[in-house]
Design an enzyme around this catalytic site. Structure first.
Site, PDB file in Angstrom:
ATOM      1  N   TYR A 111     -13.045  -0.507  12.486  1.00 53.59           N
ATOM      2  CA  TYR A 111     -11.658  -0.416  11.987  1.00 53.59           C
ATOM      3  C   TYR A 111     -10.686  -0.611  13.157  1.00 53.59           C
ATOM      4  CZ  TYR A 111      -7.456   2.408  10.834  1.00 53.59           C
ATOM      5  OH  TYR A 111      -6.178   2.870  10.678  1.00 53.59           O
ATOM      6  N   GLY A 145      -0.079   8.229   0.553  1.00 55.14           N
ATOM      7  CA  GLY A 145      -0.120   8.341   2.011  1.00 55.14           C
ATOM      8  C   GLY A 145       1.168   7.938   2.717  1.00 55.14           C
ATOM      9  N   ILE A 146       0.997   7.304   3.869  1.00 50.67           N
ATOM     10  CA  ILE A 146       2.132   6.967   4.735  1.00 50.67           C
ATOM     11  C   ILE A 146       3.061   5.950   4.058  1.00 50.67           C
ATOM     12  CG2 ILE A 146       2.757   5.976   6.988  1.00 50.67           C
ATOM     13  CD1 ILE A 146      -0.059   6.995   7.968  1.00 50.67           C
ATOM     14  N   GLY A 147       2.468   4.984   3.339  1.00 50.40           N
ATOM     15  CA  GLY A 147       3.267   3.954   2.666  1.00 50.40           C
ATOM     16  C   GLY A 147       4.180   4.569   1.612  1.00 50.40           C
ATOM     17  N   GLY A 152       0.818  -1.223   0.000  1.00 46.69           N
ATOM     18  CA  GLY A 152       0.000   0.000   0.000  1.00 46.69           C
ATOM     19  C   GLY A 152       0.844   1.263   0.000  1.00 46.69           C
ATOM     20  N   ALA A 153       1.786   1.330  -0.949  1.00 52.62           N
ATOM     21  CA  ALA A 153       2.694   2.480  -0.948  1.00 52.62           C
ATOM     22  C   ALA A 153       2.477   3.387  -2.153  1.00 52.62           C
ATOM     23  CB  ALA A 153       4.139   1.994  -0.874  1.00 52.62           C
TER      24      ALA A 153
END
Ligand SMILES: NC(=O)c1ccc[n+]([C@@H]2O[C@H](COP(=O)([O-])OP(=O)(O)OC[C@H]3O[C@@H](n4cnc5c(N)ncnc54)[C@H](OP(=O)(O)O)[C@@H]3O)[C@@H](O)[C@H]2O)c1
Length: 287
Positions: A163, A14-16, A10-11
């Site tokens: 979540y 965002g953060i990834g 998941g890059a």
């Protein structure tokens, strides 16, 4: 991080994305994953251009489906001789209850079963490294207790609370994983709040009742900031992936400031760990 091979799920954003960029800046060979080929290829091009590091690759797949997790792990093994660092970053905060193609509730599938399955499937590659590390990202506040009777929100779905429950389940599993697996370090980190696609997609209905009144404030807090807060939130993953200070450290939880923090009893409870492990093992491997 020269000569290190790192996989960040998941890059594409965002953060990834910021984690992959920081590690590419340090000279690592970085493999990112995303669902779409086009957004994945643009992320790869952006990371290469910003870091000057050409060793950045893409593997694609919707990781909510177990067949895709298996395929992605197979592709990784065919292309890379080992894996030094696995960062289970991809996450989902679903706005409503949906089942995946495997019949698993989507938050539980992406946030719990996928990191568990992918870490297992890549264990041989990790063990080929001299100092293998697995890092998984938790969510926001840790609930006081894991609701074992509602793991897949079959009794009730409650927006961001569901979540958070799935992220707590992931923490329980990774803590247990670290007790079972002594050749690979397995840690969990909290990135801190960041403006990302995930937080910007939160709707008032996903918030607990009292917080709906302050939804405009929440929206303001997660307004687009050009990746600034996501870059800050990548610090704990990057620290766990690269710092010599945590070589050999396993089964720990690190906060957004890269400081070790205490696990809650909700995570360490041996009975919960054992029951959940069997449940997820069954879900991932149909044992
Ligand atoms: N942002 C925060 O404030 C915050 C706070 C605490 C924890 N976290 C955690 O940090 C991690 C990164 O989140 P983020 O905020 O950076 O969110 P994001 O920008 O929405 O990124 C999520 C990443 O996960 C990928 N992803 C989502 N569902 C997927 C699926 N089914 N299969 C494959 N990839 C999938 C997305 O890929 P696509 O490009 O295909 O969508 C994207 O690259 C998550 O684990 C999240 O729970 C975030």
């Amino acid at each position: 991080m020269q000569n290190k091979i790192v996989l960040v799920t998941g890059a594409t954003s965002g953060i990834g994305f910021q984690t992959a960029l920081a590690l590419a800046n340090m000279g690592a060979q970085v493999i990112i994953t995303g669902r779409s080929h086009s957004s994945g290829e643009s992320a790869v091009a952006e990371i290469k251009a910003a870091s000057g590091n050409s060793k950045v690759d893409l593997l694609t797949g919707d990781l909510s489906a177990q067949a895709n997790v298996r395929s992605l792990a197979g592709q990784f093994k065919a292309r890379y001789e080992r894996l030094d660092v696995l960062i289970n970053n991809a996450g989902l905060a679903a706005s409503e209850r949906k089942l995946t193609v495997d019949g698993i509730e989507s938050n539980f599938a992406v946030n719990v079963v996928t990191p568990f399955l992918l870490t297992h499937l890549l264990m041989d590659s990790l063990k080929a490294s001299t100092s293998p590390r697995v890092i998984t990202l938790m969510g926001g506040d840790v609930p006081a207790k894991l609701d074992m009777d509602n793991l897949q929100t079959e009794r009730s779905f409650d927006g961001l609370n569901s979540y958070s429950q799935s992220k707590l389940a992931m923490m329980v599993l990774m803590y247990e994983f670290a007790q079972r697996e002594k050749d690979v370090t397995i840690n969990v980190c909290y990135p801190g709040q960041a403006s990302t696609n995930m937080t910007r997609s939160v709707t008032p209905e996903m918030l607990p009742g009292f917080m709906r009144f302050i939804f405009p404030l929440f929206k303001f807090m997660v307004r687009d900031d050009d990746g600034k807060s996501a870059a800050k939130a990548s610090r704990s993953s990057v620290y766990l992936a690269s710092s010599p200070e945590v070589k050999g450290v396993t089964g720990k939880y690190f906060d957004t400031n890269c400081k070790e923090a205490a696990w809650s009893f909700a995570v360490t409870d041996a009975a919960v760990r054992s029951t959940l492990w069997k449940f997820v093992e069954q879900a991932a491997f149909h044992k």
